[in-house]
Design a protein around this motif. Structure first.
Motif, short mmCIF file in Angstrom:
data_model
loop_
_atom_site.label_atom_id
_atom_site.label_comp_id
_atom_site.label_asym_id
_atom_site.label_seq_id
_atom_site.Cartn_x
_atom_site.Cartn_y
_atom_site.Cartn_z
N VAL A 77 17.88 10.01 17.48
CA VAL A 77 18.63 9.46 18.63
C VAL A 77 18.60 10.46 19.78
CG1 VAL A 77 20.89 8.71 19.47
CG2 VAL A 77 20.11 7.97 17.21
N ALA A 78 18.80 11.74 19.45
CA ALA A 78 18.80 12.77 20.50
C ALA A 78 17.44 12.82 21.18
CB ALA A 78 19.16 14.12 19.90
N ALA A 79 16.36 12.71 20.39
CA ALA A 79 15.02 12.76 20.97
C ALA A 79 14.82 11.59 21.93
CB ALA A 79 13.97 12.71 19.86
N VAL A 80 15.28 10.40 21.53
CA VAL A 80 15.10 9.24 22.41
C VAL A 80 15.95 9.38 23.67
CG1 VAL A 80 15.29 6.74 22.57
CG2 VAL A 80 14.50 7.78 20.46
N VAL A 81 17.15 9.95 23.52
CA VAL A 81 17.98 10.18 24.71
C VAL A 81 17.24 11.09 25.69
CG1 VAL A 81 20.09 11.28 25.56
CG2 VAL A 81 20.20 9.72 23.60
N LEU A 82 16.58 12.12 25.15
CA LEU A 82 15.79 13.01 26.02
C LEU A 82 14.68 12.24 26.72
CD1 LEU A 82 15.50 16.36 24.02
CD2 LEU A 82 16.88 15.85 26.04
N VAL A 83 14.02 11.33 25.96
CA VAL A 83 12.96 10.52 26.58
C VAL A 83 13.57 9.67 27.71
CG1 VAL A 83 11.36 8.59 26.20
CG2 VAL A 83 11.50 10.44 24.51
N GLY A 84 14.73 9.08 27.45
CA GLY A 84 15.38 8.25 28.47
C GLY A 84 15.75 9.05 29.70
N LEU A 85 16.31 10.22 29.50
CA LEU A 85 16.69 11.07 30.63
C LEU A 85 15.45 11.49 31.41
CD1 LEU A 85 19.42 13.38 28.99
CD2 LEU A 85 19.76 11.34 30.39
N ALA A 86 14.38 11.82 30.67
CA ALA A 86 13.13 12.23 31.33
C ALA A 86 12.57 11.06 32.15
CB ALA A 86 12.11 12.70 30.30
N LYS B 155 14.60 10.95 35.27
CA LYS B 155 14.43 12.15 36.12
C LYS B 155 13.04 12.20 36.74
CE LYS B 155 16.73 15.65 37.50
NZ LYS B 155 17.81 15.27 38.39
N PHE B 156 12.01 11.90 35.97
CA PHE B 156 10.65 12.14 36.45
C PHE B 156 9.92 10.89 36.91
CE2 PHE B 156 11.50 15.60 33.34
CZ PHE B 156 11.64 16.61 34.29
N ALA B 157 10.42 9.69 36.58
CA ALA B 157 9.71 8.49 37.02
C ALA B 157 10.57 7.65 37.96
CB ALA B 157 9.30 7.66 35.80
N VAL B 158 11.85 7.50 37.66
CA VAL B 158 12.70 6.62 38.47
C VAL B 158 13.28 7.36 39.67
CG1 VAL B 158 14.77 5.18 38.45
CG2 VAL B 158 13.22 5.16 36.49
N GLU B 159 13.84 8.54 39.41
CA GLU B 159 14.47 9.29 40.49
C GLU B 159 13.54 9.65 41.65
OE1 GLU B 159 17.59 11.85 39.83
OE2 GLU B 159 17.46 12.36 41.96
N PRO B 160 12.28 10.09 41.37
CA PRO B 160 11.40 10.40 42.49
C PRO B 160 11.14 9.19 43.40
CG PRO B 160 10.51 11.30 40.48
CD PRO B 160 11.65 10.43 40.09
N ILE C 228 11.90 -4.02 42.72
CA ILE C 228 10.64 -4.47 42.12
C ILE C 228 9.75 -3.27 41.80
CG2 ILE C 228 8.50 -5.75 42.56
CD1 ILE C 228 10.82 -7.58 42.04
N THR C 229 9.67 -2.34 42.74
CA THR C 229 8.86 -1.13 42.50
C THR C 229 9.37 -0.39 41.28
OG1 THR C 229 8.62 -0.96 44.88
CG2 THR C 229 7.99 0.97 43.60
N LEU C 230 10.69 -0.26 41.19
CA LEU C 230 11.28 0.47 40.06
C LEU C 230 10.99 -0.25 38.75
CD1 LEU C 230 14.63 1.49 41.75
CD2 LEU C 230 12.75 2.98 41.13
N ILE C 231 11.05 -1.57 38.77
CA ILE C 231 10.76 -2.33 37.55
C ILE C 231 9.32 -2.10 37.13
CG2 ILE C 231 10.51 -4.67 36.62
CD1 ILE C 231 12.97 -5.45 38.24
N ILE C 232 8.41 -2.07 38.11
CA ILE C 232 7.00 -1.84 37.78
C ILE C 232 6.83 -0.44 37.20
CG2 ILE C 232 4.68 -1.61 38.77
CD1 ILE C 232 5.53 -3.92 40.69
N ILE C 233 7.59 0.52 37.73
CA ILE C 233 7.55 1.88 37.17
C ILE C 233 7.96 1.85 35.69
CG2 ILE C 233 8.72 4.13 37.20
CD1 ILE C 233 8.67 3.93 40.26
N THR C 234 8.99 1.08 35.35
CA THR C 234 9.42 1.05 33.95
C THR C 234 8.38 0.36 33.07
OG1 THR C 234 10.65 -1.05 34.00
CG2 THR C 234 11.85 0.94 34.64
N ILE C 235 7.66 -0.63 33.64
CA ILE C 235 6.58 -1.27 32.87
C ILE C 235 5.49 -0.24 32.59
CG2 ILE C 235 4.77 -3.05 32.90
CD1 ILE C 235 6.67 -4.78 34.57
N GLY C 236 5.16 0.53 33.62
CA GLY C 236 4.17 1.59 33.45
C GLY C 236 4.62 2.59 32.40
N ALA C 237 5.89 2.96 32.47
CA ALA C 237 6.42 3.93 31.52
C ALA C 237 6.32 3.38 30.10
CB ALA C 237 7.86 4.28 31.87
#
Lengths: 295, 234
Positions: A73-82, A85-90, A97-106
């Motif tokens: 669970v902790a590992a997945v939380v780190l993945v979620g935070l990353a 931090k590194f895909a959504v926040e920038p 819509i752009t953000l949704i496409i970013i999550t599809i890419g992720a």
């Protein structure tokens, strides 16, 4: 009506409730991120997959389950935070819509990564407390289902305490209802967003771990579970906690009943048709916000 | 000098909204900002709260440069805004709205201030368990002011507090603004109701298309021919 009816019905109901509880957890994950940012996080299914796969690996490495689960669970939380931090926040300030496409890419990226870290084989996790079935009104119930019910219930209670009783939970709700006003009272909305990804990742991971002993887990198990969780969230009304739980249970039971009484080939289709039918008459879902408010 | 705005500029995409605004607010003053729709009043207040990007200029609060500070940092310093259109958290209760106003303060501090807010607006106390969205417009305005007071503001930014309210409620809101000033809160007030705003203000600025075009004491501006014609309808 045959004498077989009741036990059979109970059997379908119990397996529907089990899988429905899993859908509910995934749907809650969708709702939390949606509330914080109006984004549908299509990597939610990957949280589920990584949770299950990581637990399988850890327990294969002889780590006791009681330790393997929190670690996964902790590992997945780190993945979620990353991810935040590194895909959504920038991409802050970009359209939803752009953000949704970013999550599809992720999600595609994470699935690819999973084939490298693990493989494309099916894996199975040992049930938490054995496989001896329990008889319930003529039907059988796996002990793992009890774990699913119990943990889902505990999570739902914990979440309703968090959002209803704690200042941080209320701050998250406030941010979802009025971001500008939340900023003006001093809520750091970027922290709220980060927290929402962490919480959703934890919910996804727990769902993935709970279901791993019941159905197999593999690198792309998140695709279908993510889709079902999303359908459940939509059915209940995106953003509603109660809606996510009810939507998940309804979808799970509908699926199990149609697999039992109609054909298992059509179970996915029937569940989604029910979702579409409900949305046709109630576009905001069973518990969704109705449009319009007093000004 | 409590607040010093120097050459502040801000834009929406390529459209400039503020074109070099200079404003000063001293400790304990009630300063009003009047201007027509689209003059940039709300943009200025949002820039002061850090929720509107600034393209040039500086904002100093008690000599400290806060131009780049995050919104929550400004609330911590004591710059608190009552936004235009009230912006209450509609589905949350009145009590929760107030508690969130004191988000950065401790529970006991919040409870103390809450009693003061209830004393100021008794109607909020009687409706404290109701959803904020169910209150009338005037009550929501009181809640929005109360929520800002929960943060113990040193500089209160009020954006259009009387907008859309019945005349009797406008009077009530302005009486409350005066009471806050008596209690030595520094206030920066934006209102389309120029007459009422100038009447209570120590000093005032007139904003036109993103620039300050006039400044003076409230009484001076009330007598100014341009102001009379453009904003007081005389």
């Amino acid at each position: 009506m045959s004498a077989q009816f009741m036990p059979q019905f109970m059997q379908y109901l119990l397996s529907g409730l089990t899988v429905g509880a899993i859908y509910a957890l995934v749907a809650l994950g969708f709702s939390i991120i949606f509330n914080a940012s109006h984004v549908i996080n299509f990597a939610q299914g990957e949280f589920v997959m990584i949770g299950g796969m990581a637990t399988v690996s850890l327990s294969a490495a002889e780590v006791p389950l009681g330790l393997a689960i929190p670690l996964a669970v902790a590992a997945v939380v780190l993945v979620g935070l990353a991810l935040e931090k590194f895909a959504v926040e920038p991409a802050r300030g970009a359209s939803v819509i752009t953000l949704i496409i970013i999550t599809i890419g992720a999600s595609i990226f994470l699935r690819g990564l999973a084939t490298l870290v693990w493989d494309k084989q099916l894996h199975v996790l040992k049930a938490f407390s054995g496989d001896a079935p329990i008889a319930v009104a003529g039907a059988t119930l796996l002990p793992q289902s009890l774990w699913v019910f119990g943990i889902t219930l505990a999570i739902v209670l914990a979440l309703s305490w968090f959002f209803g009783r704690t200042l941080l939970g209320k701050a998250m709700l406030a941010t979802s209802h009025n971001r500008l006003a939340a900023q003006l009272v001093g809520i750091n909305v970027r922290h709220v967003l980060l927290l929402s990804y962490g919480m959703s990742a934890a919910l996804g991971a727990i769902a993935g771990i709970l279901i791993a002993p019941i159905s197999f887990t593999t690198y792309d198990v998140g695709v279908m579970l993510g889709l079902k969780g999303f359908a459940a969230a939509i059915l209940g009304g995106l953003g509603s906690g109660v809606g996510a739980v009810v939507g998940g249970i309804v979808l799970g039971v509908a699926e199990s009943m149609s697999a039992g009484y109609v054909s298992s080939a059509y179970k996915d289709a029937i569940a989604l048709v029910i979702t579409l039918a409900v949305l046709f008459f109630m576009p905001s879902g069973l518990f969704g916000k109705r449009g319009g408010e007093r000004v | 000098m409590m607040l010093e705005v120097q050459g502040l500029a801000s834009r929406y995409g390529r459209i400039p909204a503020l074109k070099g605004v200079d404003i000063q607010v001293r400790q304990g003053e009630l300063v009003a900002l009047v201007g027509a729709n689209g003059a940039g009043k709300t943009t200025l207040l949002r820039a002061l709260s850090g929720v509107q990007p600034v393209s040039a200029g500086r904002v100093l609060f008690e000599g400290r440069d806060i131009t780049a500070a995050a919104p929550d940092k400004r609330v911590r310093l004591g710059i608190v805004q009552v936004p235009e259109g009230r912006q209450v958290f509609a589905p949350l209760t009145v009590e929760d709205n107030l508690r969130l106003g004191a988000y950065l303060r401790s529970k006991s501090q919040a409870a103390q201030t809450c009693e003061r807010v209830y004393a100021m607006f008794p109607v909020l106390k009687s409706k404290r368990r109701e959803a904020a969205g169910m209150l009338s417009g005037g009550q929501q305005q009181m809640l929005a002011i109360g929520r800002a007071l929960m943060a113990e503001p040193r500089l209160l930014l009020l954006d259009e507090p009387s907008m859309g309210l019945a005349p009797r409620l406008v009077e009530e809101i302005f009486a409350c603004v005066c009471a806050l000033k008596e209690a030595s809160t520094t206030i920066f007030l934006v209102d389309q109701n120029a007459r009422a705003a100038l009447a209570v203000a120590d000093r005032a600025y007139v904003l036109e298309t993103g620039r300050v075009v006039l400044t003076g004491s409230g009484a001076e501006l009330m007598e100014n021919e341009q102001v009379k014609e453009a904003y007081l309808g005389l």
